[in-house]
Design a protein around this motif. Structure first.
Motif, PDB file in Angstrom:
ATOM      1  N   GLY A  20      -9.076  20.640 -63.259  1.00 15.64           N
ATOM      2  CA  GLY A  20     -10.052  19.595 -62.962  1.00 15.64           C
ATOM      3  C   GLY A  20      -9.986  19.181 -61.505  1.00 15.64           C
ATOM      4  N   GLU A  21     -11.017  18.489 -61.080  1.00  8.85           N
ATOM      5  CA  GLU A  21     -11.097  18.005 -59.709  1.00  8.85           C
ATOM      6  C   GLU A  21     -10.219  16.772 -59.525  1.00  8.85           C
ATOM      7  N   ALA A  22      -9.758  16.560 -58.308  1.00  8.29           N
ATOM      8  CA  ALA A  22      -8.855  15.447 -58.006  1.00  8.29           C
ATOM      9  C   ALA A  22      -9.463  14.092 -58.361  1.00  8.29           C
ATOM     10  N   THR A  23     -10.763  13.966 -58.355  1.00 11.23           N
ATOM     11  CA  THR A  23     -11.420  12.693 -58.667  1.00 11.23           C
ATOM     12  C   THR A  23     -11.678  12.485 -60.156  1.00 11.23           C
ATOM     13  N   ASP A  24     -11.386  13.493 -60.975  1.00 11.57           N
ATOM     14  CA  ASP A  24     -11.639  13.427 -62.418  1.00 11.57           C
ATOM     15  C   ASP A  24     -10.510  12.665 -63.104  1.00 11.57           C
ATOM     16  N   PRO A  25     -10.788  11.546 -63.767  1.00 13.05           N
ATOM     17  CA  PRO A  25      -9.722  10.778 -64.433  1.00 13.05           C
ATOM     18  C   PRO A  25      -9.078  11.530 -65.604  1.00 13.05           C
ATOM     19  N   GLN A  26      -9.736  12.575 -66.103  1.00 11.98           N
ATOM     20  CA  GLN A  26      -9.180  13.368 -67.203  1.00 11.98           C
ATOM     21  C   GLN A  26      -8.405  14.590 -66.698  1.00 11.98           C
ATOM     22  N   ARG A  27      -8.214  14.699 -65.405  1.00 14.07           N
ATOM     23  CA  ARG A  27      -7.499  15.829 -64.811  1.00 14.07           C
ATOM     24  C   ARG A  27      -6.071  15.867 -65.359  1.00 14.07           C
ATOM     25  N   SER A  28      -5.555  17.095 -65.606  1.00 14.80           N
ATOM     26  CA  SER A  28      -4.188  17.211 -66.104  1.00 14.80           C
ATOM     27  C   SER A  28      -3.550  18.505 -65.602  1.00 14.80           C
ATOM     28  N   PHE A  29      -2.236  18.500 -65.584  1.00 17.33           N
ATOM     29  CA  PHE A  29      -1.442  19.649 -65.153  1.00 17.33           C
ATOM     30  C   PHE A  29      -0.988  20.397 -66.401  1.00 17.33           C
ATOM     31  N   HIS A  30      -1.124  21.718 -66.400  1.00 14.02           N
ATOM     32  CA  HIS A  30      -0.683  22.545 -67.522  1.00 14.02           C
ATOM     33  C   HIS A  30       0.229  23.627 -66.985  1.00 14.02           C
ATOM     34  N   GLY A  31       1.356  23.829 -67.646  1.00 12.52           N
ATOM     35  CA  GLY A  31       2.285  24.838 -67.194  1.00 12.52           C
ATOM     36  C   GLY A  31       3.408  25.054 -68.180  1.00 12.52           C
ATOM     37  N   ALA A  32       4.541  25.535 -67.635  1.00 13.20           N
ATOM     38  CA  ALA A  32       5.712  25.837 -68.456  1.00 13.20           C
ATOM     39  C   ALA A  32       6.969  25.462 -67.683  1.00 13.20           C
ATOM     40  N   VAL A  33       8.041  25.227 -68.426  1.00 15.43           N
ATOM     41  CA  VAL A  33       9.330  24.861 -67.834  1.00 15.43           C
ATOM     42  C   VAL A  33       9.988  26.101 -67.247  1.00 15.43           C
ATOM     43  N   LEU A  34      10.387  26.010 -65.971  1.00 14.51           N
ATOM     44  CA  LEU A  34      11.126  27.097 -65.321  1.00 14.51           C
ATOM     45  C   LEU A  34      12.628  26.892 -65.443  1.00 14.51           C
ATOM     46  N   THR A  35      13.070  25.650 -65.220  1.00 11.68           N
ATOM     47  CA  THR A  35      14.495  25.328 -65.345  1.00 11.68           C
ATOM     48  C   THR A  35      14.662  23.936 -65.933  1.00 11.68           C
ATOM     49  N   SER A  36      15.626  23.809 -66.820  1.00  9.63           N
ATOM     50  CA  SER A  36      15.893  22.529 -67.464  1.00  9.63           C
ATOM     51  C   SER A  36      17.234  22.600 -68.185  1.00  9.63           C
ATOM     52  N   THR A  37      17.928  21.496 -68.203  1.00 14.55           N
ATOM     53  CA  THR A  37      19.168  21.402 -68.973  1.00 14.55           C
ATOM     54  C   THR A  37      18.975  20.544 -70.217  1.00 14.55           C
ATOM     55  N   LEU A  38      17.764  20.061 -70.438  1.00 12.48           N
ATOM     56  CA  LEU A  38      17.495  19.205 -71.590  1.00 12.48           C
ATOM     57  C   LEU A  38      17.171  20.044 -72.819  1.00 12.48           C
ATOM     58  N   GLU A  39      17.834  19.774 -73.911  1.00 11.89           N
ATOM     59  CA  GLU A  39      17.597  20.493 -75.161  1.00 11.89           C
ATOM     60  C   GLU A  39      16.147  20.328 -75.632  1.00 11.89           C
ATOM     61  N   ALA A  40      15.577  19.150 -75.428  1.00 15.98           N
ATOM     62  CA  ALA A  40      14.211  18.868 -75.871  1.00 15.98           C
ATOM     63  C   ALA A  40      13.157  19.453 -74.926  1.00 15.98           C
ATOM     64  N   LEU A  41      13.599  20.057 -73.826  1.00 12.62           N
ATOM     65  CA  LEU A  41      12.677  20.618 -72.853  1.00 12.62           C
ATOM     66  C   LEU A  41      13.203  21.988 -72.401  1.00 12.62           C
ATOM     67  N   PRO A  42      13.176  22.987 -73.307  1.00 15.94           N
ATOM     68  CA  PRO A  42      13.751  24.299 -73.001  1.00 15.94           C
ATOM     69  C   PRO A  42      12.906  25.128 -72.024  1.00 15.94           C
ATOM     70  N   VAL A  43      13.548  26.059 -71.356  1.00 17.96           N
ATOM     71  CA  VAL A  43      12.858  26.978 -70.458  1.00 17.96           C
ATOM     72  C   VAL A  43      11.779  27.720 -71.241  1.00 17.96           C
ATOM     73  N   GLY A  44      10.597  27.817 -70.651  1.00 15.47           N
ATOM     74  CA  GLY A  44       9.473  28.484 -71.295  1.00 15.47           C
ATOM     75  C   GLY A  44       8.573  27.555 -72.093  1.00 15.47           C
ATOM     76  N   GLU A  45       9.025  26.344 -72.366  1.00 12.35           N
ATOM     77  CA  GLU A  45       8.234  25.375 -73.141  1.00 12.35           C
ATOM     78  C   GLU A  45       6.949  25.034 -72.398  1.00 12.35           C
ATOM     79  N   ALA A  46       5.830  25.029 -73.110  1.00 13.76           N
ATOM     80  CA  ALA A  46       4.552  24.615 -72.532  1.00 13.76           C
ATOM     81  C   ALA A  46       4.571  23.105 -72.303  1.00 13.76           C
TER      82      ALA A  46
END
Length: 108
Positions: A20-46
């Motif tokens: 989405g465009e920077a001015t769009d209030p519904q804009r969101s980031f989508h991706g995956a975890v590259l590195t994490s030590t949190l069990e609830a946030l594992p590598v590869g998690e969307a």
């Protein structure tokens, strides 16, 4: 790279892009975890990161709004969400899928 910030918050690395465009209030980031030590946030998690402003006129930089990271049933408030330092100074579009980002999760 998962580490703790000076404030004691956990920092995780993500790969993804804003949709989405920077001015769009519904804009969101989508991706995956590259590195994490949190069990609830594992590598590869969307993940999805959203930003919501306070909806009112503000006087200080800490009053502008809130970033929230979601992964499955879990949610974390972020104190910082920035492109990875390795990409500093590069010309880029934050909607490029292979961008690396750092998310600092507020502890407590």
């Amino acid at each position: 790279m998962t580490n703790n910030s000076a404030a004691g918050n956990v920092v995780v690395c993500l790969s993804g892009a804003w949709q989405g465009e920077a001015t769009d209030p519904q804009r969101s980031f989508h991706g995956a975890v590259l590195t994490s030590t949190l069990e609830a946030l594992p590598v590869g998690e969307a993940v999805e990161v959203t930003y919501r402003d306070s909806g009112r006129r503000v006087t200080g930089p800490g009053e502008h709004g809130t970033y929230t990271l979601r992964a499955g049933p879990h949610r974390w408030t972020l104190s910082r969400f920035t492109q990875h330092a390795s990409q500093a100074g590069q010309t880029r579009d934050d909607r490029t899928p292979e961008s690396k980002w750092e998310a600092e999760l507020v502890s407590g």
